[in-house]
Design an enzyme around this catalytic site. Structure first.
Site, PDB file in Angstrom:
ATOM      1  N   SER A   1     -56.497  21.753 -39.857  1.00  0.00           N
ATOM      2  CA  SER A   1     -55.906  21.130 -41.046  1.00  0.00           C
ATOM      3  C   SER A   1     -56.507  19.763 -41.205  1.00  0.00           C
ATOM      4  CB  SER A   1     -54.401  20.928 -40.869  1.00  0.00           C
ATOM      5  OG  SER A   1     -53.706  21.861 -41.620  1.00  0.00           O
TER       6      SER A   1
ATOM      7  N   GLU B   1     -60.113   8.406 -55.416  1.00  0.00           N
ATOM      8  CA  GLU B   1     -59.698   9.145 -56.608  1.00  0.00           C
ATOM      9  C   GLU B   1     -58.601  10.155 -56.299  1.00  0.00           C
ATOM     10  OE1 GLU B   1     -62.747   8.950 -55.349  1.00  0.00           O
ATOM     11  OE2 GLU B   1     -63.820   7.628 -56.711  1.00  0.00           O
ATOM     12  N   SER B   2     -58.033  10.174 -55.106  1.00  0.00           N
ATOM     13  CA  SER B   2     -56.892  10.988 -54.671  1.00  0.00           C
ATOM     14  C   SER B   2     -57.175  11.649 -53.326  1.00  0.00           C
ATOM     15  CB  SER B   2     -56.446  12.008 -55.702  1.00  0.00           C
ATOM     16  OG  SER B   2     -55.139  12.392 -55.350  1.00  0.00           O
TER      17      SER B   2
ATOM     18  N   HIS C   1     -56.457  23.790 -45.163  1.00  0.00           N
ATOM     19  CA  HIS C   1     -55.894  24.412 -43.959  1.00  0.00           C
ATOM     20  C   HIS C   1     -56.599  25.740 -43.772  1.00  0.00           C
ATOM     21  CE1 HIS C   1     -53.135  24.985 -40.701  1.00  0.00           C
ATOM     22  NE2 HIS C   1     -53.110  26.263 -41.063  1.00  0.00           N
TER      23      HIS C   1
ATOM     24  N   CYS D   1     -58.545  12.102 -59.604  1.00  0.00           N
ATOM     25  CA  CYS D   1     -58.077  11.392 -60.797  1.00  0.00           C
ATOM     26  C   CYS D   1     -59.257  10.747 -61.490  1.00  0.00           C
ATOM     27  CB  CYS D   1     -57.109  10.269 -60.409  1.00  0.00           C
ATOM     28  SG  CYS D   1     -55.687  10.883 -59.559  1.00  0.00           S
TER      29      CYS D   1
END
Ligand code: SPD
Length: 429
Positions: free
Chosen positions: A55, A62-63, A68, A83
């Site tokens: 994970s 930008e985010s 996983h 974003c």
């Protein structure tokens, strides 16, 4: 765009099970996916589960990109959320599909934050909302990391990127770090910071300037932040400096955010040329310079050609008879092979006896130990031709933060491991 962000929820089927269980491979793939899309990486965290699965998340300016994996099902679930308009999450999707060797993938894109449904409220100017920058009061835990396969150097910053532009050559950024003030990076590598820049700039300039018998004309290749020319122009006997920088955005970023470094750009003795230093040197027909300073980035990207034998043969040719070449020559701790190759190249051109290495401590460069090559075409010698008179006169008008005549001498006393790497004895004193 009528949405704040784009969120791809993706499923990859039939992936390579071994890759899905390899935390290093997964992290590297996710980081590269972010780089492919020109996102700015803030941080990464990845974990391997026992017995199988990985994970992890790459936090980007930008985010985020998250994954996983279930190796036993050859399956991976991904969230690719960006974003703004500059980063396309589908670039990450396609890159990862290929990297994880998925037989097929499926994905849906969700628009996040429908602007029509949102009401924007007035907030105070970000400046007024900013927490005070005292170490303990900073809430955000954001780090800039420069890394290669084995070593990473991290500096905490405020989270605000003061300058970011992609030039035709490289990504030029200025961060606001807590420990070292404003920091210039090129393609994610630290070039200089407000609080330790003086080490590099004073040492790459004053060492040749105080040992050349009569320096008048200096060529600086690179050095777009301005630190080198600022130091060179402190020497009143210098009549002319030509600085050739390929990337005008570096100069722009420095003028705006590092005015202390850029302070000599308008000096009338300076001829500032925005062009390729390699071509400039090749097209200069006759010996013309007493000192050439190569203040380049590392030997990848636009600076690659500044680490070739053809370039340095031309530099040798355009040096006057007692000319000195100084070059940032990487780290004997970090880029060992490159370090050795650079000196091999100089030995071949100038002759082994005329090439010297000196060391400086730059805390914000990988390993902290950095080197500068000093190559003499004629009479100049790093210790024997030091001008005590000019040094004393200089001290009447200037205060330096790192350079002094003792550190000048000490810098040429090499640790044994460096002498061995270079197959050169350290200087006697
Ligand atoms: N890895 C860092 C090498 C940087 C050399 N150039 C620095 C530019 C400072 N003017």
């Amino acid at each position: 765009m009528n949405k704040l962000g784009r969120h791809i929820v993706a499923e990859f089927y039939g992936c390579n099970a071994q890759i899905l269980n390899d935390v290093t491979h997964i992290e590297e793939s996710m980081v590269r996916a972010a780089q492919e899309s020109h996102a700015t990486i803030i941080n990464t965290t990845f974990h391997h589960f026992s017995p199988y699965g990985v994970s992890g998340v790459v936090v980007i300016q930008e985010s985020h990109l998250a994954i996983h994996t279930w190796p036993e099902y050859q399956y991976a679930a991904l969230d690719l959320f960006t974003c703004g308009e500059e980063v396309d999450p589908w670039v990450c999707y396609k890159y990862l599909l290929n990297r994880l060797q998925a037989r097929h993938g499926s994905a849906i894109e969700l628009g996040r934050g429908e602007k029509e449904l949102l009401e924007k409220i007035p907030l105070a100017h970000p400046q007024n909302l900013k927490p005070s920058l005292k170490y303990n009061e900073i809430a955000r835990n954001i780090w800039f990391t420069e890394r290669d396969e084995t070593i990473a150097l991290s500096l905490r910053h405020t989270g605000e990127v003061l300058y970011r532009r992609q030039s035709p050559y490289q990504k030029v950024e200025i961060y606001d770090t807590l420990a070292y003030g404003k920091m210039l990076t090129l393609d994610g590598k630290v070039m200089t910071t407000e609080k330790d820049e003086y080490v590099y700039h004073e040492m790459i300039t004053h060492v040749p300037l105080f040992t050349h018998p009569a320096p008048k004309k200096v060529l600086v290749i690179g050095g777009g932040d301005g630190g080198c020319v600022r130091e060179v122009l402190k020497h009143s006997e210098i009549e002319k400096v030509v600085m050739v920088e390929i990337d005008e955005l570096v100069i722009e970023a420095s003028r705006i955010h590092l005015p202390h470094l850029a302070s000599a750009f308008d000096n009338p003795k300076l001829e500032l040329r925005i062009e390729d230093g390699i071509k400039y040197v090749a097209n200069t027909l006759h010996p013309n310079f007493d000192i050439v300073i190569v203040d380049s980035t590392d030997p990848i990207g636009p600076a690659e050609g500044l680490f070739t034998i053809d370039f340095y043969k031309n530099v040798y040719r355009i040096l006057n008879e007692d000319g000195i070449l100084v070059v940032q020559s990487e780290s004997p701790r970090y880029n060992v092979e490159v370090f050795q190759e650079i000196y091999q190249c100089f030995d071949n051109i100038f002759g082994k006896e005329r090439v010297f290495c000196y060391l400086i401590n730059v805390p914000t460069y990988p390993s902290g130990t950095w080197s500068i090559a000093y190559c003499s075409k004629g009479r100049a010698h790093p210790l024997h031709t030091f001008s005590h008179e000019r040094y004393q006169a200089f001290l009447q008008n200037h205060q330096l933060q790192y350079y002094n005549k003792s550190i000048h001498k000490a810098a040429f006393m090499l640790p044994n491991f460096v002498s061995h790497l270079l197959k050169k004895p350290t200087l006697e004193w």
